[in-house]
Design a protein around this motif. Structure first.
Motif, short mmCIF file in Angstrom:
data_model
loop_
_atom_site.label_atom_id
_atom_site.label_comp_id
_atom_site.label_asym_id
_atom_site.label_seq_id
_atom_site.Cartn_x
_atom_site.Cartn_y
_atom_site.Cartn_z
N LEU A 54 -70.45 27.41 -9.20
CA LEU A 54 -69.95 28.81 -9.04
C LEU A 54 -71.25 29.73 -8.93
N VAL A 55 -72.17 29.87 -9.74
CA VAL A 55 -73.19 30.98 -9.79
C VAL A 55 -74.05 30.70 -8.41
N PRO A 56 -74.40 29.30 -8.16
CA PRO A 56 -75.29 29.38 -7.12
C PRO A 56 -74.46 29.66 -5.63
N LEU A 57 -73.13 29.42 -5.80
CA LEU A 57 -72.56 29.74 -4.46
C LEU A 57 -72.36 31.23 -4.17
N MET A 58 -71.97 31.82 -5.48
CA MET A 58 -71.93 33.37 -5.45
C MET A 58 -73.27 34.06 -5.06
N GLN A 59 -74.51 33.49 -5.45
CA GLN A 59 -75.68 33.90 -5.21
C GLN A 59 -75.82 33.79 -3.37
N LYS A 60 -75.47 32.71 -3.00
CA LYS A 60 -75.79 32.51 -1.56
C LYS A 60 -74.70 33.33 -0.74
N ARG A 61 -73.55 33.35 -1.15
CA ARG A 61 -72.36 33.86 -0.48
C ARG A 61 -72.03 35.40 -1.06
N ARG A 62 -73.04 36.23 -1.40
CA ARG A 62 -72.75 37.60 -1.67
C ARG A 62 -71.57 38.36 -0.96
N ASP A 63 -71.67 38.03 0.16
CA ASP A 63 -70.60 38.79 0.76
C ASP A 63 -68.94 38.36 0.88
N GLN A 64 -68.86 37.51 0.05
CA GLN A 64 -67.60 36.93 -0.60
C GLN A 64 -67.47 36.75 -1.86
N LEU A 65 -68.37 37.48 -2.63
CA LEU A 65 -68.37 37.21 -3.98
C LEU A 65 -67.12 37.46 -4.90
N TRP A 66 -66.52 38.38 -4.46
CA TRP A 66 -65.21 38.91 -5.24
C TRP A 66 -64.03 37.95 -4.77
N LEU A 67 -64.12 37.62 -3.44
CA LEU A 67 -63.05 36.46 -3.14
C LEU A 67 -63.35 35.09 -3.72
N ILE A 68 -64.57 34.90 -3.89
CA ILE A 68 -65.05 33.60 -4.42
C ILE A 68 -64.45 33.68 -5.89
N ALA A 69 -64.66 34.52 -6.76
CA ALA A 69 -64.05 34.78 -8.08
C ALA A 69 -62.68 34.96 -8.07
N LEU A 70 -61.92 35.16 -7.19
CA LEU A 70 -60.49 35.41 -7.00
C LEU A 70 -60.06 33.97 -6.66
N MET A 71 -60.43 33.12 -5.96
CA MET A 71 -59.98 31.93 -5.66
C MET A 71 -60.29 31.02 -6.67
N THR A 72 -61.40 31.13 -7.27
CA THR A 72 -61.66 30.38 -8.64
C THR A 72 -60.60 30.46 -9.66
N THR A 73 -60.31 31.65 -9.89
CA THR A 73 -59.24 32.14 -10.96
C THR A 73 -57.97 31.48 -10.35
N VAL A 74 -57.47 31.54 -9.10
CA VAL A 74 -56.25 31.03 -8.51
C VAL A 74 -56.19 29.64 -8.80
N GLY A 75 -57.12 28.79 -8.37
CA GLY A 75 -57.57 27.54 -8.60
C GLY A 75 -57.20 26.86 -10.23
N CYS A 76 -57.98 27.91 -11.05
CA CYS A 76 -57.74 27.50 -12.40
C CYS A 76 -56.35 27.70 -12.96
N LEU A 77 -55.78 28.98 -12.29
CA LEU A 77 -54.47 28.93 -12.87
C LEU A 77 -53.27 27.86 -12.58
N LEU A 78 -53.54 27.38 -11.25
CA LEU A 78 -52.80 26.23 -10.68
C LEU A 78 -52.95 25.17 -11.73
N GLY A 79 -54.21 25.05 -12.06
CA GLY A 79 -54.51 23.59 -12.61
C GLY A 79 -54.03 23.92 -14.00
N ALA A 80 -54.17 24.96 -14.71
CA ALA A 80 -53.52 25.22 -16.09
C ALA A 80 -52.15 24.95 -16.02
N MET A 81 -51.26 25.49 -14.81
CA MET A 81 -50.18 25.19 -15.17
C MET A 81 -49.63 23.75 -15.11
N LEU A 82 -50.29 22.96 -14.21
CA LEU A 82 -50.28 21.49 -14.14
C LEU A 82 -50.49 20.78 -15.44
#
Length: 180
Positions: A30-58
């Protein structure tokens, strides 16, 4: 992956897998990806959270249904109904803080998801605690990348355990204050 049109679905899937079966913290990706794609920084954090929540429900569902299937075996060889009832009561009273703390510390989230499912912990509270913990974790990383840029990876490596200990102490203090 960094410049791929599939970057966001890929990070969502990676986060889903990290919260279910892969016990490796996603921050390494996540950190290297966020560093390279600062243009989508907040969207990356959001989608990581969404993926985590879906996995947590499973993970919750696996704990719930697996325990249901194996209840007799578990009660025969691992615990008693009385001990399990006490464990469920403890989870009902302190589960929120347990789940939340696994969201902000290096404690594997899988432990909280399975435990919540096994004890049939409140699903809305489970989602809230998981979301709060992971929003703090992933958006916290995004904030670090926003302010410190390429130095973030070094900061995370250097202060990871200190920050984790501090987060755990803060969670414990808040939990203790809510008891009193």
């Amino acid at each position: 992956m960094i410049n791929s049109k599939h970057m966001l679905p890929a990070i969502t899937l990676a986060s889903f897998l990290e919260s279910t079966v892969v016990p490796i913290p996603i921050e390494a990706l996540l950190v290297p990806l966020m560093q390279k794609r600062r243009d989508q920084l907040w969207l990356i954090a959001l989608m990581t959270t969404v993926g985590c929540l879906l996995g947590a429900m499973l993970g919750y569902l696996i704990g719930y249904f697996l325990f249901d299937i194996m209840r007799d075996l578990i009660m025969s060889y691992m615990t008693t109904e009385k001990q399990f009832a006490a464990f469920q009561e403890r989870m009902a009273s302190d589960g929120f803080w347990f789940i939340f703390s696994t969201g902000v510390t290096p404690i594997p989230l899988q432990l909280a998801t399975l435990t919540a499912g096994v004890t049939a912990y409140s699903i809305p509270l489970f989602i809230l605690a998981t979301a709060m913990g992971r929003v703090i974790r992933y958006f916290g990383l995004a904030i670090l990348v926003y302010y410190f840029g390429d130095k973030t990876e070094e900061l995370v490596r250097k202060y990871k355990w200190s920050a984790s200990a501090l987060a755990l102490c803060i969670v414990a203090l808040i939990w203790w204050l809510t008891l009193n």
